[in-house]
Motif scaffolding. Structure first.
Motif, PDB file in Angstrom:
ATOM      1  N   ALA A  69       0.853  -1.189   0.000  1.00  0.00           N
ATOM      2  CA  ALA A  69       0.000   0.000   0.000  1.00  0.00           C
ATOM      3  C   ALA A  69       0.890   1.240   0.000  1.00  0.00           C
ATOM      4  O   ALA A  69       2.032   1.187   0.482  1.00  0.00           O
ATOM      5  CB  ALA A  69      -0.889   0.009   1.240  1.00  0.00           C
ATOM      6  N   PRO A  70       0.397   2.350  -0.539  1.00  0.00           N
ATOM      7  CA  PRO A  70       1.186   3.584  -0.491  1.00  0.00           C
ATOM      8  C   PRO A  70       1.633   3.883   0.938  1.00  0.00           C
ATOM      9  O   PRO A  70       0.854   3.743   1.888  1.00  0.00           O
ATOM     10  CB  PRO A  70       0.207   4.634  -1.011  1.00  0.00           C
ATOM     11  N   GLY A  71       2.907   4.236   1.059  1.00  0.00           N
ATOM     12  CA  GLY A  71       3.472   4.531   2.375  1.00  0.00           C
ATOM     13  C   GLY A  71       4.293   3.388   2.948  1.00  0.00           C
ATOM     14  O   GLY A  71       5.106   3.599   3.842  1.00  0.00           O
ATOM     15  N   ASP A  72       4.071   2.164   2.447  1.00  0.00           N
ATOM     16  CA  ASP A  72       4.861   1.026   2.922  1.00  0.00           C
ATOM     17  C   ASP A  72       6.323   1.212   2.529  1.00  0.00           C
ATOM     18  O   ASP A  72       6.624   1.785   1.482  1.00  0.00           O
ATOM     19  CB  ASP A  72       4.371  -0.286   2.301  1.00  0.00           C
ATOM     20  N   TYR A  73       7.214   0.693   3.364  1.00  0.00           N
ATOM     21  CA  TYR A  73       8.644   0.733   3.068  1.00  0.00           C
ATOM     22  C   TYR A  73       9.102  -0.645   2.617  1.00  0.00           C
ATOM     23  O   TYR A  73       8.678  -1.666   3.176  1.00  0.00           O
ATOM     24  CB  TYR A  73       9.445   1.189   4.287  1.00  0.00           C
TER      25      TYR A  73
END
Length: 63
Positions: A12-16
């Motif tokens: 998901a957007p924001g995951d590293y």
């Protein structure tokens, strides 16, 4: 007219994440994820579109 079904991504957007074949790219942050197409902004490689059917991105923790 129906809308196309969008595959759910494991990210998901924001995951590293880290790219297992390109450790020199450094830490990356997911910008977008639609199905197998994941756009990641890496510290040392910039924005990269990754096909997760080919490359298994590794989840990463931020220090």
């Amino acid at each position: 007219m129906s809308r196309p079904v969008v595959d759910r991504s494991d990210f998901a957007p924001g995951d590293y994440v880290r790219h297992p074949r390109q450790p020199d790219w450094g830490l990356g942050q997911v910008q977008s994820a639609i199905g197998n197409r994941v756009t990641v902004m890496f510290e040392h490689a910039g924005k990269v579109l990754v096909d997760t059917a080919v490359v298994a991105l590794e989840p990463a923790e931020v220090d």
